[in-house]
Design an enzyme around this catalytic site. Structure first.
Site, PDB file in Angstrom:
ATOM      1  N   LYS A 187     -11.222   6.108   2.352  1.00 49.02           N
ATOM      2  CA  LYS A 187     -10.214   5.391   1.581  1.00 49.02           C
ATOM      3  C   LYS A 187     -10.967   4.419   0.666  1.00 49.02           C
ATOM      4  O   LYS A 187     -11.184   3.258   1.016  1.00 49.02           O
ATOM      5  CB  LYS A 187      -9.248   4.669   2.524  1.00 49.02           C
ATOM      6  CG  LYS A 187      -8.015   4.146   1.839  1.00 49.02           C
ATOM      7  CD  LYS A 187      -7.055   3.558   2.866  1.00 49.02           C
ATOM      8  CE  LYS A 187      -5.931   2.825   2.170  1.00 49.02           C
ATOM      9  NZ  LYS A 187      -5.119   2.064   3.115  1.00 49.02           N
ATOM     10  N   VAL A 209      -6.043   5.755   8.663  1.00 55.34           N
ATOM     11  CA  VAL A 209      -6.900   6.901   8.361  1.00 55.34           C
ATOM     12  C   VAL A 209      -7.187   7.690   9.639  1.00 55.34           C
ATOM     13  O   VAL A 209      -7.402   8.903   9.582  1.00 55.34           O
ATOM     14  CB  VAL A 209      -8.215   6.492   7.647  1.00 55.34           C
ATOM     15  CG1 VAL A 209      -7.929   5.982   6.254  1.00 55.34           C
ATOM     16  CG2 VAL A 209      -9.014   5.498   8.452  1.00 55.34           C
ATOM     17  N   GLU A 210      -7.172   7.040  10.784  1.00 57.24           N
ATOM     18  CA  GLU A 210      -7.376   7.727  12.060  1.00 57.24           C
ATOM     19  C   GLU A 210      -6.289   8.781  12.287  1.00 57.24           C
ATOM     20  O   GLU A 210      -6.574   9.881  12.776  1.00 57.24           O
ATOM     21  CB  GLU A 210      -7.383   6.727  13.224  1.00 57.24           C
ATOM     22  CG  GLU A 210      -8.583   5.810  13.249  1.00 57.24           C
ATOM     23  CD  GLU A 210      -8.437   4.537  12.409  1.00 57.24           C
ATOM     24  OE1 GLU A 210      -9.275   3.639  12.575  1.00 57.24           O
ATOM     25  OE2 GLU A 210      -7.498   4.436  11.582  1.00 57.24           O
ATOM     26  N   GLU A 261       0.821  -1.213   0.000  1.00 58.63           N
ATOM     27  CA  GLU A 261       0.000   0.000   0.000  1.00 58.63           C
ATOM     28  C   GLU A 261       0.856   1.265   0.000  1.00 58.63           C
ATOM     29  O   GLU A 261       0.406   2.325  -0.402  1.00 58.63           O
ATOM     30  CB  GLU A 261      -0.904   0.043   1.228  1.00 58.63           C
ATOM     31  CG  GLU A 261      -2.019  -0.966   1.220  1.00 58.63           C
ATOM     32  CD  GLU A 261      -2.879  -0.837   2.453  1.00 58.63           C
ATOM     33  OE1 GLU A 261      -4.042  -0.396   2.308  1.00 58.63           O
ATOM     34  OE2 GLU A 261      -2.394  -1.146   3.561  1.00 58.63           O
ATOM     35  N   TYR A 265     -11.825  28.509   2.851  1.00 61.80           N
ATOM     36  CA  TYR A 265     -11.743  27.073   2.591  1.00 61.80           C
ATOM     37  C   TYR A 265     -10.743  26.730   1.508  1.00 61.80           C
ATOM     38  O   TYR A 265     -10.189  25.632   1.516  1.00 61.80           O
ATOM     39  CB  TYR A 265     -13.111  26.437   2.321  1.00 61.80           C
ATOM     40  CG  TYR A 265     -13.997  27.152   1.336  1.00 61.80           C
ATOM     41  CD1 TYR A 265     -13.800  27.031  -0.025  1.00 61.80           C
ATOM     42  CD2 TYR A 265     -15.043  27.942   1.787  1.00 61.80           C
ATOM     43  CE1 TYR A 265     -14.619  27.694  -0.919  1.00 61.80           C
ATOM     44  CE2 TYR A 265     -15.872  28.597   0.894  1.00 61.80           C
ATOM     45  CZ  TYR A 265     -15.652  28.473  -0.463  1.00 61.80           C
ATOM     46  OH  TYR A 265     -16.458  29.116  -1.339  1.00 61.80           O
TER      47      TYR A 265
END
Length: 120
Positions: free
Chosen positions: A99, A73-74, A22, A54
């Site tokens: 993801k 991802v955390e 990955e 933004y």
């Protein structure tokens, strides 16, 4: 009522994952943001300086993600929340990190977090 700026599906390439394969090539992540901001103040002045820009937030997050190499991802969600709150002064943020296609048989996996206090 809390005013909220939002960004949907900011698409970024980053190195993320727990497996070696990955981390060999960048993968796509999608970021959703909700950021507490005073929209009435911005509307009164009609000036971007009266709110959280933004575009500037997105540019900063792309810079972070393109240089990051994380496993979870955390971790990405926590760092995004920290950046938005500390660097842009947001009292509250909700971050979702998607993801896509990370798990066979699914369209999407990810995490959603909230940090800070939404003010009224």
């Amino acid at each position: 009522m809390v005013d909220t700026l939002f960004v949907r599906e900011l698409k970024v390439q980053t190195r993320i994952g727990i497996y070696d394969w990955e981390r060999e090539v960048p993968q796509t992540v999608l970021i959703d943001l909700e950021i507490a901001a005073d929209a009435a103040r911005a509307a009164r002045t009609d000036k971007v300086e009266a709110t959280i820009n933004y575009q500037t937030v997105c540019d900063r997050l792309v810079d972070y993600l393109e240089g990051a190499e994380t496993e979870l991802v955390e971790t990405v969600a926590e760092e995004i929340a920290r950046i938005v709150r500390e660097e842009f002064g947001a009292p509250w943020v909700r971050v979702a990190v998607h993801k896509p296609a990370a798990v066979r048989g699914t369209r999407d996996v990810g995490v959603r977090i909230e940090r800070g206090q939404a003010t009224k």
